[in-house]
Design an enzyme around this catalytic site. Sequence first.
Site, PDB file in Angstrom:
ATOM      1  N   GLY A  84       0.814  -1.208   0.000  1.00  0.00           N
ATOM      2  CA  GLY A  84       0.000   0.000   0.000  1.00  0.00           C
ATOM      3  C   GLY A  84       0.846   1.256   0.000  1.00  0.00           C
ATOM      4  O   GLY A  84       1.975   1.252   0.488  1.00  0.00           O
ATOM      5  N   GLY A 123      -0.274   9.203   1.026  1.00  0.00           N
ATOM      6  CA  GLY A 123       0.324  10.493   0.748  1.00  0.00           C
ATOM      7  C   GLY A 123       1.627  10.722   1.477  1.00  0.00           C
ATOM      8  O   GLY A 123       2.477  11.494   1.036  1.00  0.00           O
ATOM      9  N   VAL A 180       3.341   1.204   2.925  1.00  0.00           N
ATOM     10  CA  VAL A 180       3.012   0.092   3.816  1.00  0.00           C
ATOM     11  C   VAL A 180       3.520  -1.215   3.210  1.00  0.00           C
ATOM     12  O   VAL A 180       3.276  -1.502   2.035  1.00  0.00           O
ATOM     13  CB  VAL A 180       1.491  -0.005   4.060  1.00  0.00           C
ATOM     14  CG1 VAL A 180       1.182  -1.129   5.041  1.00  0.00           C
ATOM     15  CG2 VAL A 180       0.945   1.325   4.578  1.00  0.00           C
ATOM     16  N   ASP A 194     -10.033  11.571   8.902  1.00  0.00           N
ATOM     17  CA  ASP A 194      -9.988  11.133   7.497  1.00  0.00           C
ATOM     18  C   ASP A 194     -10.707   9.793   7.334  1.00  0.00           C
ATOM     19  O   ASP A 194     -10.194   8.878   6.700  1.00  0.00           O
ATOM     20  CB  ASP A 194      -8.537  11.027   7.031  1.00  0.00           C
ATOM     21  CG  ASP A 194      -8.435  10.937   5.496  1.00  0.00           C
ATOM     22  OD1 ASP A 194      -9.333  11.470   4.815  1.00  0.00           O
ATOM     23  OD2 ASP A 194      -7.473  10.344   4.998  1.00  0.00           O
TER      24      ASP A 194
END
Length: 492
Positions: A16, A19, A23, A132
Amino acid sequence: MSKIIAERYELLELIGQGGMADVYLAKDIILNRTIAIKILRTSLAKDPIYVTRFQREASAAAALSHKNIVEIYDVGEDEDKYYIVMEYVPGRTLKELILKRGAVHVVEAIDIMKQVVSGIAKAHQLGIIHRDLKPQNILVTDSGVAKIADFGIASMQSLAQVTQTDVIMGSLHYLAPELARGEKATVQSDIYALGIVFYELLRGEVPFNGESPVNIALKHMQEDLPSLLEFNPSILQSVENIVIKATAKNLNDRYHNVTEMLEDLNTCMERPNEKKLEFVYDTETEPTIVLDSRSMFNSANTTNVASTTESIQDDKVKDEKGLKKLLTKFKNLDIKAKVAIIVGFIFVAGVTTFLVYANIRPDTNLMPDLEGKDKEQAIELLKEYNVTISDDIIEELSDEYEKGEIVKTDPKKGSTIKEGDVVKLTISKGKYIVVDDYLGMDVNKAEKALKKLGFKVIIEKEVSSKTKGTVIEQSIEKDEKVDPTDKDREIT
């Protein structure tokens, strides 16, 4: 791509990218278990402000222990690589699930939302706002367990990091109206995002789309969500009501806390005859409108004024008969009554004239909100006001704003300014260093972390029942604020 982080975590593959961080799927060599490790981007790792926040917020996330929140195992730094070791959740994101399956069955959607809201409730109890929330940050296992990821890390994203179109578009679909207006995030901002996530689960798509981020933000601020029942009549009104209340534009109408939302999720299927939730607004109260005097008298607006004037003339002719009747009544009044009416009329006319003059005078404006912006942005925003930004800039430490961001202005936001005025800026010279809790930590690790924050570390040794080399006391208490510009700061 085998690489070892901190002599313990073996990176296996990239799974992953966000921004600010990448990961990886990894293996904990010591405990022999599969984990996920998030590593701060190299470009941000050079910025001490981001590093400090990354460490502090990761520590806050580590304090969260809940079955529906991704567990944090470790936080550290190795060769200028700042990392967070977390639970590996096999499965997919909620976004991927929606893209693959479309609208989710109402019972399954409610079950997922119960889990997510339960996790958020735990965070809010500890004073942590996610900021978020979106399906991309919610992981779902193959057995249907939902886990929330990226706690606190989302708040690190400054304007500089939110310039990529995909980042902006991804988050704005879940952005509360008050955040679009530039207000601070609260628990109710998270609740709004939860309402949009619930809508997307039930509909298979977000309520608002647009060609630009501004277009999407405006829809969240101005438009009602499209009806879920028109899309799927089998959805109970009590279920849609949860979405309506969670996404109310007025904070007084919105759920005040997630516990209220969770209670409705637990009982909504037991209320089949519930009426549609509708919020009543005072339609007779006209909103205050601030006019831009420089564009008020352009050709288009002049046409509108002309047509309005014609309408007034028509009304004047129609009302002549009524006016004659009023004059007859006025003549029949005694002298005191006539004087009172005339004085009242003059007073109202005077106040009205003053207000009109104050609002359309060509050289008058309202000071915009510049807080959180940098000096260059302030200069750009103030260009049309024909004011001067003072060279006498005040710098002060801030709890809220990063170095270089505007803390406050003189005149204050919303106050009246006119052409030729001088605007003074107070700019943040950085955030306070908030001291962590080093008790129980290995002294070498604590010393290394503190030196990176610019502390002179004084080590005193004494006999203790604790393991040798363990920190048992610190001279500056946890959460105490320290001036980052103090070059002589030290800690024992």
